[in-house]
Design an enzyme around this catalytic site. Structure first.
Site, PDB file in Angstrom:
ATOM      1  N   LYS A  98       0.994  -0.973   0.109  1.00 55.68           N
ATOM      2  CA  LYS A  98       0.013  -0.113  -0.086  1.00 55.68           C
ATOM      3  C   LYS A  98       0.691   1.117   0.266  1.00 55.68           C
ATOM      4  O   LYS A  98       1.867   1.455   0.883  1.00 55.68           O
ATOM      5  CB  LYS A  98      -0.861   0.148   0.881  1.00 55.68           C
ATOM      6  N   GLY A 159      -7.428   9.238  10.270  1.00 54.78           N
ATOM      7  CA  GLY A 159      -8.023   9.111  11.596  1.00 54.78           C
ATOM      8  C   GLY A 159      -9.073   9.812  12.317  1.00 54.78           C
ATOM      9  O   GLY A 159      -8.678  10.106  13.479  1.00 54.78           O
ATOM     10  N   ALA A 185      -9.662   4.908   5.237  1.00 55.39           N
ATOM     11  CA  ALA A 185      -9.567   6.147   5.758  1.00 55.39           C
ATOM     12  C   ALA A 185     -10.848   6.728   5.768  1.00 55.39           C
ATOM     13  O   ALA A 185     -11.066   7.491   4.924  1.00 55.39           O
ATOM     14  CB  ALA A 185      -8.355   7.245   4.970  1.00 55.39           C
ATOM     15  N   GLY A 186     -10.999   7.320   6.877  1.00 55.38           N
ATOM     16  CA  GLY A 186     -11.819   8.379   7.323  1.00 55.38           C
ATOM     17  C   GLY A 186     -13.348   7.426   8.242  1.00 55.38           C
ATOM     18  O   GLY A 186     -13.559   8.279   8.436  1.00 55.38           O
TER      19      GLY A 186
END
Lengths: 257, 366
Positions: A98, A159, A185-186
């Site tokens: 990644k 985060g 993410a999120g």
């Protein structure tokens, strides 16, 4: 329903929930999270891997049947990401990577340009490359052309647990790009993971939302269920959204009588 | 532009007046916000806010878990040399102090490095006093070469260097720089540093920026709390960090809140910082600087450090020795007195018992 397979880099993935390993109170939680989430793809920050440590080597806690997806967390440019990816391979972490290139410590937003450059180099070297990016259609196309195996747009800054704030942009990517789109993410709640899946995302990657939950193991399971439900809804074809309520017994039904 | 120009806009008496005049109502209004600006910091560090520590702690705890997780990065300091030409009134290495001056040879350094790495430590902070004669940049560079065999991340806390010297060290394997201003109040700075190269306030103030420009991955700043009015010093520290994070977004900026400890020599701490004050400084910093790392050293006593876990601290030193060659042999003439003399293993156990994971390796030299 026909078989619904997710294939990335030639490998069939059984779970559409990918998980992270940072932020846990102990590495010993990881196997439990893997089990309750049913996740197969697990991402690990290469910067944290310590092969020399008996007690604290994170890799020892990841079940063998998982697909390890080392990430290049800490890389500030393409060159650093490439070096970290090669290091991961040398450490025996397989050939998935990644790519995470962040040169903005304030918002932690990825640098798409540097990410593209790293994607190009690593794909040529035979890595299965999953670039983490800010959702941008043209950039994602370039990453596809550079050899990315999937692209991973963020739902909200990493985060933040803010949910699928980039929905419109991610939707366009799903519609236009013939590669698996993984929302990374999120995502803060299972309902938001379901939302991404209903939209047609191939998978979601969740870390903070599970790691910062009161009961991490239960939350991992909740995410697993939400991802499955969202996927099932997507395949079933969600009903059209209408501006007004529509009675189940139509008003003009008598005309058909 | 330098941070010095920014400082000019925040004259200390005006800052102090603003901090002092904050009302409880203002604190409550600020605490109801989601995120904070520098203007809000006046309220967070005010005497009025000291009655709201619990509320601040809850917020700080949540932010820390979200951004950093339930983890604590551990590191250890390693003193290379205690030769020093400076005359800092508060420091044990002061040129006038009767002290057995020494510096480590490469052989001795290997023994120290081995002793520390065997404890599991992977992040090392190497320190020297200020002496270009005894601990030259070349000497530091040689030390870094030796250290790179034992550690995956090497930071330096040495006298201020030129940008090209920092770049040389970065190319040799250094990834982090720690440089404390010691005291932001320029008048107090002059009193505390009456002679030696450290007298130059501006050169020191611009040092973190030279580090940022040289390719350092992380730069840590701080003020020695107790040397001047701690509320204004805390304000300037945070202002400095805020300035650096905006100007150098690719560098991880961290802050430290070292509190004055007793040491060799006689020095009265001018503005003592109580435990309560310390916690307020920590919490206010975390609320304003959500992504910034916060370091707490073994200057703080063990029971107090344990209670700080989860309140915003992201990095702790463990098993520290502040004497040159002290990991191999105890001597008793360190730079400051250690208040937490527990072993790395003790700290590891303590963190687990608090529901936190000790992280020994958070960077890999590439």
């Amino acid at each position: 329903m026909t078989e619904d397979a997710l294939i990335i880099g030639g490998t069939q993935i059984k779970s559409r929930l990918f998980i992270g390993t940072g932020k846990y109170s102990s590495n010993s939680l990881i196997p439990k999270i893997v089990e309750s989430s049913g996740a197969q793809v697990v991402t690990v920050a290469v910067r944290r891997v310590d092969l020399d440590s008996k007690n604290e080597n994170m890799l020892n806690f990841i079940p063998e049947e998982c697909i390890l997806m080392p990430n290049t967390s800490g890389a500030r440019n393409a060159q650093e990401a490439v070096r970290i990816a090669r290091l991961a391979k040398a450490m025996g972490c397989g050939n998935w990577v990644k790519i995470e290139v962040i040169s903005d410590t304030k918002y932690l937003l990825p640098d798409n340009y540097e990410t593209l450059k790293a994607t190009e180099i690593l794909a040529k070297e035979g890595f299965v490359v999953l670039p983490y990016m800010s959702p941008d259609l043209m950039m994602a196309k370039r990453m596809r052309d550079a050899g990315a195996a999937a692209v991973m747009p963020l739902g909200a800054p990493i985060g933040t647990n803010k949910g699928l704030k980039t929905k419109e942009l991610v939707k366009i990517m799903i519609d236009e790009i013939d590669l698996p789109i993984v929302v990374d993410a999120g995502i803060g709640k299972p309902s938001e993971a379901a939302e991404a899946m209903e939209l047609g995302a191939a998978a979601v990657l969740v870390n903070t939302a599970i790691a910062s939950a009161g009961d991490e193991v239960s939350m991992a399971e909740a995410f697993s269920l939400a991802v499955k439900a969202g996927r099932m809804a997507y395949l079933a074809g969600t009903g059209a959204v209408k501006d007004f309520a529509e009675a189940s017994s139509p008003l003009t039904g008598f005309l058909n009588a | 532009m330098s941070f010095y120009d920014v400082l000019q806009k925040y004259e200390k008496n005006t800052v102090w007046e603003r901090i002092q005049n904050v009302t409880k109502k203002e604190v409550e209004r600020v605490l109801s916000k989601e995120s904070f600006s520098i203007d809000d910091y006046f309220a967070l560090i005010s005497p009025a806010a000291s009655g709201y520590l619990e509320e601040m702690a809850r917020k700080a705890h949540r932010i820390t878990l979200q951004h950093f997780g339930r983890v604590m990065v551990l590191y250890a300091p390693l003193y290379l040399s205690n030769y020093c030409v400076n005359n800092c009134l508060y420091c044990g290495f002061n040129v006038h102090n009767e002290l057995d001056r020494r510096k480590l040879t490469m052989e001795e350094l290997k023994i120290e490095a081995k002793a520390i790495s065997q404890k599991g430590i992977r992040h090392i902070l190497i320190l020297t006093g200020e002496s270009r004669k005894h601990s030259s940049v070349d000497y530091i560079k040689d030390c870094v070469r030796v250290m790179s065999e034992y550690f995956t991340s090497i930071s330096i806390e040495v006298y201020p260097l030129k940008e090209e010297e920092y770049r040389l060290l970065v190319n040799s394997g250094v990834d982090g720089l720690t440089i404390y201003q010691e005291v932001y109040d320029e008048d107090v700075y002059k009193i505390m540093h009456p002679s030696g190269p450290k007298k130059d306030y501006r050169y020191r103030l611009d040092t973190p920026e030279r580090g940022c420009r040289s390719g350092m991955r992380s730069v840590g700043i701080g003020a020695l709390m107790g040397l001047a009015n701690w509320r204004t010093e805390a304000f300037y520290t945070v202002l400095h960090a805020y300035y650096l994070t905006n100007k150098y977004p690719d560098v991880e900026i961290s802050i430290s809140i070292p509190r004055m400890r007793p040491h060799t020599g006689n020095f009265e701490v001018p503005s003592p910082v109580s435990d309560r004050d310390f916690v307020q400084i920590l919490l206010a910093a975390r609320l304003l600087l959500r992504h910034v790392g916060i370091t707490v050293s073994t200057r703080e006593r063990s029971s107090f450090r344990d209670n700080l876990v989860g309140l915003g601290v992201t990095r702790m030193s463990a098993g520290s020795v502040t004497e040159v060659g002290g990991y191999n042999e105890k001597r008793g003439d360190g730079q400051f007195e250690i208040s937490d003399d527990r072993s790395v293993e003790d700290i590891r156990q303590m963190l687990y018992s608090k529901g936190f994971q000790p992280v020994f390796k958070d960077w890999q030299y590439i």
